[in-house]
Design a protein around this motif. Structure first.
Motif, PDB file in Angstrom:
ATOM      1  N   UNK A   1       0.691  -1.125   0.049  1.00  0.00           N
ATOM      2  CA  UNK A   1       0.061  -0.088  -0.001  1.00  0.00           C
ATOM      3  C   UNK A   1       0.918   1.236   0.173  1.00  0.00           C
ATOM      4  N   UNK A   2       0.498   2.196  -0.919  1.00  0.00           N
ATOM      5  CA  UNK A   2       1.215   3.475  -0.893  1.00  0.00           C
ATOM      6  C   UNK A   2       2.687   3.429  -1.717  1.00  0.00           C
ATOM      7  N   UNK A   3       3.028   2.273  -1.848  1.00  0.00           N
ATOM      8  CA  UNK A   3       4.541   2.467  -2.586  1.00  0.00           C
ATOM      9  C   UNK A   3       4.236   2.923  -4.131  1.00  0.00           C
ATOM     10  N   UNK A   4       5.391   3.541  -4.637  1.00  0.00           N
ATOM     11  CA  UNK A   4       5.368   4.278  -5.986  1.00  0.00           C
ATOM     12  C   UNK A   4       4.847   3.165  -6.952  1.00  0.00           C
TER      13      UNK A   4
ATOM     14  N   UNK B   1       5.675  -1.684 -10.233  1.00  0.00           N
ATOM     15  CA  UNK B   1       5.523  -2.376 -11.689  1.00  0.00           C
ATOM     16  C   UNK B   1       6.818  -3.179 -11.938  1.00  0.00           C
ATOM     17  N   UNK B   2       7.911  -2.424 -11.700  1.00  0.00           N
ATOM     18  CA  UNK B   2       9.164  -2.836 -12.068  1.00  0.00           C
ATOM     19  C   UNK B   2       9.731  -4.096 -11.284  1.00  0.00           C
TER      20      UNK B   2
ATOM     21  N   UNK C   1      -0.519   1.292  -5.246  1.00  0.00           N
ATOM     22  CA  UNK C   1       0.089   2.769  -5.278  1.00  0.00           C
ATOM     23  C   UNK C   1      -0.969   3.620  -4.539  1.00  0.00           C
ATOM     24  N   UNK C   2      -2.113   3.466  -4.937  1.00  0.00           N
ATOM     25  CA  UNK C   2      -3.338   4.417  -4.561  1.00  0.00           C
ATOM     26  C   UNK C   2      -3.857   3.948  -3.355  1.00  0.00           C
TER      27      UNK C   2
ATOM     28  N   UNK D   1      10.386   6.264  -7.836  1.00  0.00           N
ATOM     29  CA  UNK D   1      10.286   4.986  -8.235  1.00  0.00           C
ATOM     30  C   UNK D   1      11.498   4.051  -8.270  1.00  0.00           C
ATOM     31  N   UNK D   2      12.806   4.705  -7.738  1.00  0.00           N
ATOM     32  CA  UNK D   2      14.036   3.793  -7.486  1.00  0.00           C
ATOM     33  C   UNK D   2      14.430   3.661  -6.165  1.00  0.00           C
ATOM     34  N   UNK D   3      14.075   4.230  -5.044  1.00  0.00           N
ATOM     35  CA  UNK D   3      14.312   3.778  -3.969  1.00  0.00           C
ATOM     36  C   UNK D   3      13.230   3.482  -3.161  1.00  0.00           C
ATOM     37  N   UNK D   4      12.982   2.287  -2.717  1.00  0.00           N
ATOM     38  CA  UNK D   4      11.743   1.872  -2.033  1.00  0.00           C
ATOM     39  C   UNK D   4      11.929   2.121  -0.608  1.00  0.00           C
ATOM     40  N   UNK D   5      10.764   2.024  -0.040  1.00  0.00           N
ATOM     41  CA  UNK D   5      10.524   2.527   1.556  1.00  0.00           C
ATOM     42  C   UNK D   5      10.958   1.353   2.259  1.00  0.00           C
TER      43      UNK D   5
END
Ligand code: HEC
Ligand code: HEC
Length: 225
Positions: free
Chosen positions: A68-71, A76-77, A112-113, A161-165
């Motif tokens: 939830x809430x991830x970019x 998708x990548x 993401x939403x 989109x590149x550095x995940x939480x």
């Protein structure tokens, strides 16, 4: 003599054909992400909610990550890498591989939403984990390891989109990913950034720093002003 009617022109046949064409067009254009998340796609991709939770918050005890809430671009990548095998993930691979490209895209947008407010408060505590905090915020330059927050954002909230939480993700999941980078089960990090960092840390440091991030509260990622 009566002219014989062409069976292909009976009203019933035409109506059935039209209905089928409409249903096919719908299925091709809009994969129903909410339905796949709660029931699976009927072609072997299991319901995401069974493991990642109905609110997308993940399951800390089982090590299933929050989605939830991830970019959307990041999600998708990750699904594409897991499907192609570039990121080893024994449990997720057969699921990701049975999703079409459109379904992966729709699910990434769907999660993401989803609100991160539903994410459970961290059960772990960061108190007394001075080594974990030090590595997270300052790194260990004697081994050329920068502080994790320099890339992953303050307290590990994630950046684009590149550095995940990392904040609030299950400690077991985070430590597992570090070991996968270290032992080369995961090779999808740009420029080998994480492979260098994970290989420079010993098991004790990996456990300390991932426990610190697991204890950080989950926050919504902010957009660049
Ligand atoms: C049987 C349990 C299970 C089910 C069902 C499941 N997952 Fe997963 N998922 C996992 C596990 C375990 C991981 C961690 C993978 C690893 O070790 O790299 C994961 C990882 C992920 C990741 C990577 C997260 C990140 O931060 O990099 C995404 C994205 C994901 N799953 C999406 C989905 C979607 C979408 C569905 C439904 C179509 C789904 N999952 C169904 C167990 C599951
Ligand atoms: C130079 C930038 C950089 C630094 C510093 C950094 N990381 Fe990363 N990290 C990345 C990138 C980029 C990824 C995403 C790789 C990918 O696309 O799969 C990542 C991914 C991860 C993941 C996988 C998360 C997931 O859900 O898939 C973990 C765990 C992680 N980093 C932990 C750490 C820790 C702990 C530190 C500090 C010791 C750290 N990182 C420092 C760039 C960095």
């Amino acid at each position: 003599m009566q002219p014989r009617s062409n069976p292909l022109c009976t009203p019933l046949f035409v109506a059935a054909w039209l209905m089928l064409a409409v249903a096919q067009a719908r299925a091709a254009v809009h994969p129903n992400a909410a339905a796949i998340a709660s029931q699976g796609n009927g072609r072997g991709a299991l319901a995401c909610a069974a493991c990642h939770g109905t609110d997308g918050g993940g399951q800390a005890a089982a090590g299933f990550p929050r989605l939830a809430g991830l970019n959307a671009g990041y999600l998708q990548r990750r699904l594409d890498d897991i499907a192609s095998g570039e990121r080893g993930a024994a449990v997720m691979k057969p699921i990701a591989a049975r999703l079409s490209e459109d379904e992966r895209k729709a699910l990434a947008a769907y999660y993401s939403k989803m609100s991160v407010a539903a994410a459970p408060a961290p059960t772990a505590s960061a108190a007394g984990n001075a080594r974990g905090e030090w590595l997270a915020t300052r790194g260990d330059w004697s081994r050329q390891v920068p502080g994790c927050v320099q890339c992953h954002g303050p307290r590990g909230v994630g950046v684009g989109a590149y550095f995940p939480p990392l904040a609030g993700q299950p400690a077991q999941y985070l430590a597992g990913q570090m070991r996968a980078f270290k032992e080369s089960g995961r090779r999808n990090d740009p420029l080998g950034m994480m492979r260098h960092i994970a290989s420079s840390l010993d098991d004790k440091d990996i456990d300390a720093v991932t426990a610190w991030f697991a204890a950080q509260p989950v926050e919504p990622e902010r957009n660049e002003p």
